[in-house]
Design a protein around this motif. Structure first.
Motif, PDB file in Angstrom:
ATOM      1  N   HIS A  83      -2.113  37.043 -81.824  1.00 53.01           N
ATOM      2  CA  HIS A  83      -2.049  35.637 -81.564  1.00 53.01           C
ATOM      3  C   HIS A  83      -0.618  35.395 -81.903  1.00 53.01           C
ATOM      4  O   HIS A  83      -0.201  34.885 -82.390  1.00 53.01           O
ATOM      5  CB  HIS A  83      -2.822  35.415 -81.035  1.00 53.01           C
ATOM      6  CG  HIS A  83      -2.486  34.220 -79.869  1.00 53.01           C
ATOM      7  ND1 HIS A  83      -2.712  34.424 -78.512  1.00 53.01           N
ATOM      8  CD2 HIS A  83      -1.163  32.865 -79.753  1.00 53.01           C
ATOM      9  CE1 HIS A  83      -2.862  33.426 -78.114  1.00 53.01           C
ATOM     10  NE2 HIS A  83      -2.360  32.381 -78.319  1.00 53.01           N
ATOM     11  N   ARG A 111      -1.510  29.535 -85.283  1.00 53.59           N
ATOM     12  CA  ARG A 111      -3.343  29.450 -84.912  1.00 53.59           C
ATOM     13  C   ARG A 111      -3.401  28.129 -85.708  1.00 53.59           C
ATOM     14  O   ARG A 111      -3.959  27.002 -84.698  1.00 53.59           O
ATOM     15  CB  ARG A 111      -4.312  30.154 -85.580  1.00 53.59           C
ATOM     16  CG  ARG A 111      -4.138  31.298 -84.989  1.00 53.59           C
ATOM     17  CD  ARG A 111      -5.852  32.450 -85.629  1.00 53.59           C
ATOM     18  NE  ARG A 111      -6.401  33.412 -84.493  1.00 53.59           N
ATOM     19  CZ  ARG A 111      -6.921  34.055 -84.979  1.00 53.59           C
ATOM     20  NH1 ARG A 111      -8.131  33.676 -85.170  1.00 53.59           N
ATOM     21  NH2 ARG A 111      -7.167  35.670 -84.079  1.00 53.59           N
ATOM     22  N   SER A 112      -2.405  27.474 -86.193  1.00 54.68           N
ATOM     23  CA  SER A 112      -2.455  26.171 -87.178  1.00 54.68           C
ATOM     24  C   SER A 112      -1.348  25.535 -86.513  1.00 54.68           C
ATOM     25  O   SER A 112      -1.837  23.798 -86.684  1.00 54.68           O
ATOM     26  CB  SER A 112      -2.573  26.424 -87.873  1.00 54.68           C
ATOM     27  OG  SER A 112      -1.240  26.256 -88.995  1.00 54.68           O
ATOM     28  N   ARG A 113      -0.798  25.504 -84.981  1.00 55.66           N
ATOM     29  CA  ARG A 113       0.015  24.470 -85.016  1.00 55.66           C
ATOM     30  C   ARG A 113       1.226  24.364 -85.696  1.00 55.66           C
ATOM     31  O   ARG A 113       1.846  23.640 -85.178  1.00 55.66           O
ATOM     32  CB  ARG A 113      -0.760  23.117 -83.663  1.00 55.66           C
ATOM     33  CG  ARG A 113      -1.871  23.425 -83.534  1.00 55.66           C
ATOM     34  CD  ARG A 113      -1.850  24.300 -81.935  1.00 55.66           C
ATOM     35  NE  ARG A 113      -2.569  23.582 -80.115  1.00 55.66           N
ATOM     36  CZ  ARG A 113      -3.896  24.448 -80.323  1.00 55.66           C
ATOM     37  NH1 ARG A 113      -4.449  25.188 -81.900  1.00 55.66           N
ATOM     38  NH2 ARG A 113      -5.289  23.562 -79.451  1.00 55.66           N
ATOM     39  N   GLU A 118     -10.456  31.903 -77.064  1.00 52.70           N
ATOM     40  CA  GLU A 118     -10.314  32.917 -78.394  1.00 52.70           C
ATOM     41  C   GLU A 118      -9.264  33.160 -78.369  1.00 52.70           C
ATOM     42  O   GLU A 118      -9.165  33.910 -77.288  1.00 52.70           O
ATOM     43  CB  GLU A 118     -12.011  33.281 -77.913  1.00 52.70           C
ATOM     44  CG  GLU A 118     -11.885  34.068 -79.627  1.00 52.70           C
ATOM     45  CD  GLU A 118     -12.961  34.736 -79.278  1.00 52.70           C
ATOM     46  OE1 GLU A 118     -12.707  35.578 -80.229  1.00 52.70           O
ATOM     47  OE2 GLU A 118     -13.781  34.675 -78.444  1.00 52.70           O
ATOM     48  N   VAL A 119      -8.913  33.720 -79.074  1.00 54.40           N
ATOM     49  CA  VAL A 119      -7.744  34.201 -79.211  1.00 54.40           C
ATOM     50  C   VAL A 119      -7.110  35.065 -79.758  1.00 54.40           C
ATOM     51  O   VAL A 119      -7.980  35.976 -80.715  1.00 54.40           O
ATOM     52  CB  VAL A 119      -5.804  33.599 -80.342  1.00 54.40           C
ATOM     53  CG1 VAL A 119      -5.716  31.970 -79.048  1.00 54.40           C
ATOM     54  CG2 VAL A 119      -6.188  32.896 -81.227  1.00 54.40           C
ATOM     55  N   LEU A 153      -4.365  28.887 -76.672  1.00 51.76           N
ATOM     56  CA  LEU A 153      -4.079  28.926 -76.879  1.00 51.76           C
ATOM     57  C   LEU A 153      -4.189  27.245 -77.087  1.00 51.76           C
ATOM     58  O   LEU A 153      -5.424  26.796 -77.391  1.00 51.76           O
ATOM     59  CB  LEU A 153      -2.860  28.531 -78.664  1.00 51.76           C
ATOM     60  CG  LEU A 153      -2.888  27.815 -79.896  1.00 51.76           C
ATOM     61  CD1 LEU A 153      -4.506  28.555 -80.692  1.00 51.76           C
ATOM     62  CD2 LEU A 153      -2.383  28.630 -80.872  1.00 51.76           C
TER      63      LEU A 153
END
Length: 461
Positions: A74, A18-20, A69-70, A64
């Motif tokens: 994910h 999520r934060s890459r 929204e994931v 993403l």
């Protein structure tokens, strides 16, 4: 990216995607490398499709990047138990009769996990039609224990537990009739939960009111297990017995304590089954962990005398109803122990089944009363440590012969017919280093409490 590995928690992996910090593609590559390293020997993951998995990971990254929204899972690589139908993916049920079967739709537990954002990579190996707690079949062969490959990984979710413990997947799904989520978790040193009846609804089923088998989660730690349960649980209009609480109520963080907990502990439920000395030692040793955390531990157990007949009757009835027609059509395509169990169901009368359900009702009442005095019951998950992988089942416990391939699973299946949630939790090792779990049982519907207790034990242990 350097901080994330295949041994990170599922929660850490989800947060990193999520934060890459890492892409779904990179996370998949890490897991495919571990699969290439360990799966040839262990045989936990079957029907692996790297090309489709890479397409799924690329789609997850694009989703993403779009800002959409994931879901809570994910980007996590995921392999479904090979008894769970996955649309477009080979699903064999461990049977040569379904060796080339490809379903055209997902079953409910798969639908929910896919919607949560996983990247499907394949399936996890199972015994034939998930019957028995040792994972082998004529389609894919035997799954081996990740700690000692000469030993069994348990079953029927043996491929799932092995893949988890070996770092091939971060989470796994399974199902449990007589211990199929709990036994392999104990054998492989991971966590497995058999939920309360109705907690994780299943659809489609040939009989929505048959209540011995349930679906549920497996993970390497209790927090990750709670994460997967939060995705699997919750009502669905297609499942009339589903409990109404939303799945999100089981999501981490978990903040339980052992202080003041009333623990009933028993190594053999008052002589209800034989238990290997090394297993009994680990169960007894867990008392010190509970006590050190402030729990009050008492040697106590409910009277489950009718549970053996109840389980065996309902299991045979269920197997005959589900697989009897297939056995009649293909009498030579089933392993002998399963064929015998299906045929056992043919001799049952209506009075036999009625007796089993009457007893099951009494067992539920026994547990309700027992849990007025205690918060949890602790006992062995499996009566034996992981046994040699070339045996179908253990032949003896402490020198006493086992008459059937079910005898060594009593510690799990006696709990099945109570309807209570039961969690397998790593608790120690045998003198030769094999994993042993304890089984923690809570009142019906109290999964959140059970997760809190298990998390506190895990932290203390």
């Amino acid at each position: 990216m350097d901080t994330v590995s295949v041994d990170s928690t599922a929660r850490e992996m989800v947060a990193a995607v999520r934060s890459r910090e890492i892409s779904a593609r990179e996370l998949l590559d890490l897991h495919l490398a571990r699969i290439a390293e360990r799966n040839p020997e262990l045989n936990a993951i079957v029907s692996l499709d790297e090309e489709r998995a890479r397409e799924g990971a690329a789609a997850a990254d694009e989703h993403l990047a779009s800002g959409a929204e994931v879901g809570p899972l994910h980007g996590l690589p995921f392999a479904f138990k090979d008894t769970h139908a996955v649309a477009g993916w080979r699903t064999t049920y461990g049977s040569p009769l379904y060796a080339d079967h490809v379903p055209d739709s997902d079953e409910l537990i798969v639908e929910r996990v896919r919607r949560a954002g996983v990247v499907v990579i394949g399936k996890t190996n199972v015994p034939e039609f998930a019957a028995g707690s040792h994972t082998f079949n004529t389609v894919f062969g035997t799954t081996r224990n990740p700690v000692d490959p000469s030993r069994s990984a348990g079953g029927s979710s043996g491929g799932a537990a092995c893949a988890l413990a070996a770092g091939m997947v971060p989470l796994a799904d399974g199902s449990d009739m007589g211990g199929s989520l709990r036994n392999p978790a104990s054998f492989c040193g991971v966590v497995g939960l058999r939920p309360s009846l109705g907690r994780v609804p299943e659809w489609p089923l040939y009989n929505q009111f048959e209540t011995t088998s349930v679906g549920g989660p497996m993970a390497r730690n209790v927090g990750d297990l709670a994460l997967l349960l939060s995705v699997q649980a919750g009502p669905d209009p297609r499942t009339p017995q589903a409990l109404g609480q939303p799945g999100s109520s089981f999501a981490p963080p978990l903040t339980g304590t052992l202080d003041g907990l009333r623990v009933a502990l028993s190594a053999d439920l008052g002589g209800a089954f034989d238990v290997d000395d090394a297993v009994a030692s680990v169960v007894a040793g867990s008392a010190a962990v509970f006590a050190a955390g402030g729990a009050v531990v008492t040697e106590a157990h409910p009277d489950l005398a009718v549970a053996d007949d109840t389980f065996r009757t309902l299991r045979a009835w269920h197997l005959q109803a589900k697989l009897g027609p297939l056995l009649r059509e293909h009498p030579d395509s089933f392993k002998q122990s399963l064929a015998d169990n299906i045929r056992l169901g043919e001799s049952l009368t209506g009075a036999d089944v009625a007796r089993a359900y009457t007893q099951r009702t009494a067992l539920a009442e026994t547990m309700r009363r027992f849990f007025e005095q205690y918060d949890v019951l602790v006992l062995p998950v499996s009566q034996v440590p992981p046994f040699p992988a070339d045996q179908e089942f253990p032949h003896a416990i402490n020198g006493r012969p086992m008459a059937t391939y079910l005898d060594w699973m009593r510690s799990a299946y006696l709990i099945t017919v109570t309807g209570c949630p039961a969690l397998a939790l790593p608790a120690g090792r045998t003198p030769d280093g094999l994993p042993v779990g304890i089984q923690v049982v809570a009142p019906h519907g109290q999964e959140r409490r059970l997760l809190e207790v298990a998390s506190a034990f895990e932290a203390a242990h």
